[in-house]
Every structure is written in C-alpha cells, then in structure tokens.
Design a protein around this motif. Structure first.
Motif, PDB file in Angstrom:
ATOM      1  N   ARG A  62       1.390   6.961  -6.771  1.00  0.00           N
ATOM      2  CA  ARG A  62       0.347   7.945  -7.055  1.00  0.00           C
ATOM      3  C   ARG A  62       0.880   9.362  -6.886  1.00  0.00           C
ATOM      4  O   ARG A  62       0.589  10.250  -7.692  1.00  0.00           O
ATOM      5  CB  ARG A  62      -0.859   7.729  -6.125  1.00  0.00           C
TER       6      ARG A  62
ATOM      7  N   LYS B 181     -11.991   3.829  -7.118  1.00  0.00           N
ATOM      8  CA  LYS B 181     -11.750   2.779  -8.106  1.00  0.00           C
ATOM      9  C   LYS B 181     -10.748   3.232  -9.153  1.00  0.00           C
ATOM     10  O   LYS B 181      -9.953   2.416  -9.646  1.00  0.00           O
ATOM     11  CB  LYS B 181     -13.068   2.386  -8.766  1.00  0.00           C
ATOM     12  N   ALA B 182     -10.752   4.517  -9.482  1.00  0.00           N
ATOM     13  CA  ALA B 182      -9.831   5.033 -10.493  1.00  0.00           C
ATOM     14  C   ALA B 182      -8.381   4.906 -10.055  1.00  0.00           C
ATOM     15  O   ALA B 182      -7.480   4.748 -10.894  1.00  0.00           O
ATOM     16  CB  ALA B 182     -10.159   6.492 -10.812  1.00  0.00           C
ATOM     17  N   GLN B 183      -8.128   4.967  -8.756  1.00  0.00           N
ATOM     18  CA  GLN B 183      -6.749   4.826  -8.279  1.00  0.00           C
ATOM     19  C   GLN B 183      -6.424   3.377  -7.887  1.00  0.00           C
ATOM     20  O   GLN B 183      -5.390   3.115  -7.289  1.00  0.00           O
ATOM     21  CB  GLN B 183      -6.476   5.773  -7.124  1.00  0.00           C
ATOM     22  N   GLY B 184      -7.322   2.449  -8.248  1.00  0.00           N
ATOM     23  CA  GLY B 184      -7.031   1.030  -8.087  1.00  0.00           C
ATOM     24  C   GLY B 184      -7.341   0.453  -6.728  1.00  0.00           C
ATOM     25  O   GLY B 184      -6.975  -0.691  -6.449  1.00  0.00           O
ATOM     26  N   ALA B 185      -8.029   1.192  -5.858  1.00  0.00           N
ATOM     27  CA  ALA B 185      -8.368   0.683  -4.527  1.00  0.00           C
ATOM     28  C   ALA B 185      -9.686  -0.096  -4.589  1.00  0.00           C
ATOM     29  O   ALA B 185     -10.556   0.186  -5.413  1.00  0.00           O
ATOM     30  CB  ALA B 185      -8.489   1.831  -3.541  1.00  0.00           C
ATOM     31  N   THR B 186      -9.820  -1.072  -3.719  1.00  0.00           N
ATOM     32  CA  THR B 186     -11.010  -1.919  -3.672  1.00  0.00           C
ATOM     33  C   THR B 186     -11.550  -1.974  -2.246  1.00  0.00           C
ATOM     34  O   THR B 186     -10.889  -1.525  -1.291  1.00  0.00           O
ATOM     35  CB  THR B 186     -10.686  -3.349  -4.136  1.00  0.00           C
TER      36      THR B 186
ATOM     37  N   TRP C   2       0.828  -1.210   0.000  1.00  0.00           N
ATOM     38  CA  TRP C   2       0.000   0.000   0.000  1.00  0.00           C
ATOM     39  C   TRP C   2       0.864   1.261   0.000  1.00  0.00           C
ATOM     40  O   TRP C   2       0.543   2.236  -0.676  1.00  0.00           O
ATOM     41  CB  TRP C   2      -0.914   0.001   1.231  1.00  0.00           C
TER      42      TRP C   2
ATOM     43  N   ARG D 178       2.146   1.800  -3.499  1.00  0.00           N
ATOM     44  CA  ARG D 178       1.098   2.342  -4.364  1.00  0.00           C
ATOM     45  C   ARG D 178       0.895   3.834  -4.120  1.00  0.00           C
ATOM     46  O   ARG D 178       0.682   4.613  -5.052  1.00  0.00           O
ATOM     47  CB  ARG D 178      -0.207   1.579  -4.134  1.00  0.00           C
TER      48      ARG D 178
ATOM     49  N   ASP E 117      -9.212  -3.711   0.029  1.00  0.00           N
ATOM     50  CA  ASP E 117      -8.160  -2.845   0.573  1.00  0.00           C
ATOM     51  C   ASP E 117      -8.674  -2.072   1.783  1.00  0.00           C
ATOM     52  O   ASP E 117      -7.970  -1.935   2.793  1.00  0.00           O
ATOM     53  CB  ASP E 117      -7.679  -1.864  -0.501  1.00  0.00           C
TER      54      ASP E 117
END
Length: 616
Positions: A374, A492-497, A367, A370, A500
């Motif tokens: 960013r 969602k655009a930054q890839g988090a779910t 994390w 990531r 997470d």
C-alpha cells in the motif's frame, strides 16, 4: 420548582393573572366602544363620533401598559422558574462528585449531553411553562366572559353552536396531529449530539490532528448536522400541514360559522322596531365579541401543540432530575465486578498466545507485506517544505533532526541544537521532566507546530502514527475505533476485512474480552464503555491496522500487563514499526536501542542503551 405562597414567583403569578383579567375586560370595553362608534357613524352624529374616537384613544393607554406588563411578567416567570429549577438540579448535580460520575462513569449513571440538559433544555422548558399559563388562563377568561356577553343579546344557541363547531374541529385535529412532544424531545437530543461532537473535536484536537482525522471528523459532524436539519425539516413540514388545518377550520371556518350566528336575529325575525343605528351597534359589538370568543377558543385548540412540545421538554428535564437523584442516592457504592477482571490475567493471555502463536506469525508476515504494498502504491512527497521564517522539512525514509530548536507557542525555547537520526527498526525511548520538550518534539515532527530553526527529514505524515496515553475514541462503531481515521468504505477499499481486525485485536486482547462483549457494528459511548486497559488495547490495534513506518507511544501501555506490553513491542517489531516511546518505566528499556533525554533546561543527550541493557 413549586413556590411557597410568600415566594417572589407567586407575586409575579398573581400580577400576571390580574393583567390577564384586565386585558380581557379592556377587550370587552373596546367591543362596546367600537359598536357605539359604528352606530354614531350610521346616524351621522359628529359629536358622538369625536367622543368615541377620544374614548378609543384613551383606552389605548391602559391597554399598552397591560400588554407590555404581560410580556414582562411572562419573561420574569420564566426566569424565576429557571432559577428555581437550576438551583435545585445544581444542588444535587454539583454535590460531592456527582458531576464527575455523570460524565465519566458508564451504565445508567451517566447523563448524556449533561450540559445541553442543564442549560438549553431547562431554559426552553421554563419558557414554555410560563407561556403555557398565559396562553391557558386568558383564553379561558375570554371564552367565559365573551360567551356571557353574547348570550345576553343572541341567546345561548349561537355561542353553543359555535362551541359545537370548535369541539368537532378539535376532535378531528387530535386524530390527525403528529406527536409534537416526541419530535421536540428528539430535536433536543439531536442538537445535544451535534453540540457534543464539536466539544469532542475541541477537547481532542491534538490527537485528531496527529491522526490526520480532519476529514473523518468533518464527515461525522456533517452527518450529525444533517440529522438535525432533516428532523427540523420534517417537523416544519408537519407544522405546516397542521397550520393549514388551524388556519382553515379554526380561523376561516369559525368566521363563517360566526357570521351565521350573527345573522340569527335577522333570520328569526327578532329585530323588532330597532333603528339601523341600533342594529349596526349590536352587529359590530357582537362581531367584536365573537372575534374575541373565536380567538379564545382557537388559542385553546392550538394550545394542544404547545402542550405536546412542553411534554417533550418535560421528558428531557425529568430524565435529568431522575438521573441526578440516582447519582445522589448511589453515593459511593462500589462497582460491580465483571468477568473481565479475571479473563485478563497474564496466565490466560500466555495460554492463548501459545495456541495462536503460529497463526499470528503467519498473519503478521502477510499483513506487513500488504502494508508495504500500500505504501509503495502511494505517491510520496518529494519536495522540501520551507516554514516561513523557520526551518525546512525534507522528505525521506528516516527521521533526522539537524540543529533543530524547539520553541513553544509562548516563545519559550525548550531545546536547542537538537540533532539525531533514527533509521528503521531502531526504537528510541524519550525521557525528561515535564515541560522539557518531549511532546513538543512530536508536535514539530507531526507539523502541528512550526519548525523554528534547523532541518527535519521524515516520511509523509500518514507514515507516522501517534498513540496518546488516553486514546481518542471516535463517535461510531467498534470497527471505527480500530480503523480511525478510515471509514468502513476506505477499509474495504484497501482489502481489509472484519476478520483481519479480529486478528489485530487478538494480538493485544487474546482472551477476547472486547469481542465477547461487543460486535463490530455496535455503537456505544466507547470512552465510558471501555475500561482503561481496553482503551489502550484498542489504540494499539489501531496502530497495527495502519502499520506506519514510525509509531509514537506516549505512556500508552500503562494500563496493560507487562506480558501484553512485551507482546505489543514484539508485534511492532514483526510489523516493521519503529517506535518512539515517551515513558520512564524501566521495563520498557529492553525494547529500545537509543534514549533521547531532555534535561528541562534546553539541553539534551543521545545515548545507546541496548549494550548497557545486555551487560546487566
């Protein structure tokens, strides 16, 4: 709400009744005068025409007094109803701590939009109630007296035929008319939500500004206003369709039926030897009576719209009365103990920590990487910002104050010549008495207050996150509480779910006291749904989600255990978050390398505390 006989409200009610009766009698008299004037015009009797005009003029004086008096009495009744109902509610709502329970305690005891219900809903209810009496009594009186007068000249068949038409129209309308009561109640609810959103914005303006949440709040408020707008549009459209029915069947249809009734004497050959003047007098007088009768029946039919609207307002006010009574009857009954108090024990948390320690370590490394990627992808500002007449902000990867003077909006100097430098991974604890400048330091750092003098070097605002003692909880889902000010789409655009988010929340809530109770998509009044400890855990999970370079913690771990508190600081260290902590708790000093102390008299000191801690 129901007055005694000698109450002032009863006096106004009697006065309104007398005026309504007088208005109906004046309408009958006007019908006679209009009929006589028409007869004299046909007979070309000038003297009688002049006399009729004088009579018509004279009757306008009492008619004006009566009409104005009716408006006055209706307004006074509404005002007296509101006074009585408001005093009754306030007697219980403001008894002891009921007002606090209504706004701050969760569950069935809480009154949503209490201010909206106590003010606007009661006012609208009383206005509708006072109008209802006038709009009910006068039509009934008009129908009764005009029916009697018509039956003396046309017989009973004509008015009865007209009544049959109205009964058929009313039955047809009842089948087609939407539930205006439900629509009215929903409109009040939406208006209350919209108003509450603005109140929340004002009450939490500083926290929202620190989070840079203006765009998110704008979206929330715009969405709530759109709900108000669309509901009002739908209601207006349904009113428009209902109005077409009312206009055609009640107004024009009744006129056609009325003319047929007026023609009955001619159709049946019952004119006899009456002159043209007599027939004109009878026709015009009956026409005026028929119009009055039609208006009365039409008002009774349209009254159903007002009754359904009043029903919606009654539901809102009755809910308020019921909830106030519940609060008053509950008194100081103790809260029910839930399983959360036992599930949050330090031993359970330690056990869960051991189980998930390896998994969490791996997740935190990933994390952090990531978050670094960013930040590297974002374009940072590389130009200094000069405050008009004040100091200068310079971009940089560290926080550095040089010869800074902190001044509050009242012009009082709080701290002078403040100079320090905080590089990454060097935590600072900020201490000092109330009003010494601790919060002001971070308002200047977040550019909420202008920089009066000196220079400040710092990263972009999105690399600094403020966590207050009472975290701001946004209107929305459980997910929104973690990712604020991001939306779900931005997450969602930054890839988090959601997985997470579950990992991040488990760092401070390993026993899953929050996720075992709610799902990510649940919408609640989170300020009242969360306990104090849960609010602070959610706020820290929000800090982990954004993973800023610098985090500012303002007494925000006071409601969690020492074990959770240690985990928070260790997690921030693993994520590379450098912390400023406003606190006087000695247990936190071990997590910091420096202390910034304000003495409350404009002075300050910068101390290295890690070595002192190790010597203890």
């Amino acid at each position: 709400m129901i007055p005694s006989f000698w109450n002032r409200t009863v006096g106004h009610l009697i006065s309104l009744t007398v005026l309504l009766w007088a208005r109906t009698m004046l309408s009958l008299k006007v019908a006679d005068i209009v009929g006589s004037n028409a007869e004299h015009i046909v007979q070309q009797n000038l003297n009688q025409i002049v006399l009729g005009v004088i009579k018509f003029t004279l009757i306008g004086i009492p008619a004006s007094l009566v009409n104005s008096g009716l408006k006055y009495e209706v307004r006074m009744l509404s005002l007296l109803f509101r006074k009585s109902l408001t005093e009754h509610i306030q007697e219980q709502y403001l008894r002891k701590t009921n007002f606090y329970k209504a706004s701050n305690l969760g569950g069935d005891s809480r009154i949503d939009n209490a201010d909206q219900r106590v003010t606007q809903d009661i006012e609208n209810f009383c206005n509708s109630l006072s109008d209802l009496y006038a709009n009910l009594f006068k039509p009934i009186l008009d129908v009764t007296l005009n029916f009697y007068k018509l039956s003396t000249t046309l017989g009973f068949r004509g008015p009865i035929f007209l009544f049959f038409y109205y009964a058929l129209s009313a039955s047809f309308k009842r089948l087609l008319m939407p539930s205006f009561g439900r629509l009215t109640a929903r409109a009040s609810e939406l208006e209350g939500d919209y108003r509450t959103a603005h109140q929340r914005l004002i009450a939490n303006s500083e926290e929202i500004a620190f989070y840079d949440g203006a765009n998110r709040e704008k979206n929330i408020i715009s969405r709530l206003f759109q709900a108000v707008y669309h509901h009002a549009t739908e209601t207006n459209y349904l009113s428009y369709l209902t109005g077409i029915f009312d206009e055609f069947l009640v107004k024009y249809g009744s006129s056609i039926t009325g003319y047929a009734v007026l023609a009955l004497p001619v159709i049946e050959g019952r004119t006899g030897n009456r002159t043209a003047g007599d027939l004109t007098n009878e026709y015009v007088r009956n026409r005026q009576l028929l119009i009055n009768l039609a208006k009365g029946v039409a008002q009774l039919i349209v009254l159903s719209n007002k009754v359904t609207s009043l029903a919606g307002l009654t539901a809102r006010v009755s809910e308020l009365l019921e909830m106030v009574n519940i609060l008053d009857e509950a008194g100081s009954a103790p809260f029910k103990i839930t399983s959360e108090s036992t599930s949050e024990s330090s031993s359970d948390e330690a056990h869960h920590h051991e189980i998930y320690e390896a998994e969490e370590k791996k997740f935190l490394v990933e994390w952090r990487e990531r978050a670094e990627r960013r930040r590297a992808a974002r374009k940072s500002s590389n130009k200094p910002t000069v405050v008009n007449g004040g100091g200068t902000y310079f971009p940089g990867d560290m926080i550095k104050f040089n010869d800074v003077t902190l001044v509050n909006p009242d012009g009082k100097v709080l701290v002078e010549k403040l100079t320090f430098e905080v590089k990454r991974n060097c935590n600072v604890i900020v201490t000092g008495p109330n009003g010494s400048g601790k919060s002001s330091l971070f308002r200047v750092l977040g550019e909420l207050w202008p920089l009066h003098h000196g220079t400040v070097t710092k990263p972009d605002n999105d690399c600094i996150l403020f966590v207050p003692q009472k975290p701001y909880l946004v209107l929305g889902t459980l997910r929104d509480q973690i990712i604020y000010p991001h939306s779900e789409e931005e997450m969602k655009a930054q890839g988090a779910t959601d997985k997470d988010l579950e990992h991040l929340l488990s760092l401070v809530d390993p026993s899953r006291t929050i996720l075992n109770q709610w799902a990510w998509g649940d919408v609640r009044d989170w300020f009242n749904a969360f306990s104090g400890g849960q609010k602070q855990r959610v706020a820290m999970a929000r800090l982990f989600y954004h993973t800023p370079i610098y985090g500012i913690l303002d007494e925000c771990t006071s409601a969690v255990s020492i074990e959770v508190e240690d985990r928070i600081y260790n997690t921030c260290k693993k994520l590379g978050i450098t912390l400023f902590t406003v606190s006087h708790r000695p247990t936190l000093r071990k997590h910091h390398q420096f202390e910034l102390n304000f003495n409350g008299e404009g002075g300050w000191s910068w101390l290295q505390i890690q070595e002192a801690y190790e010597d203890q």
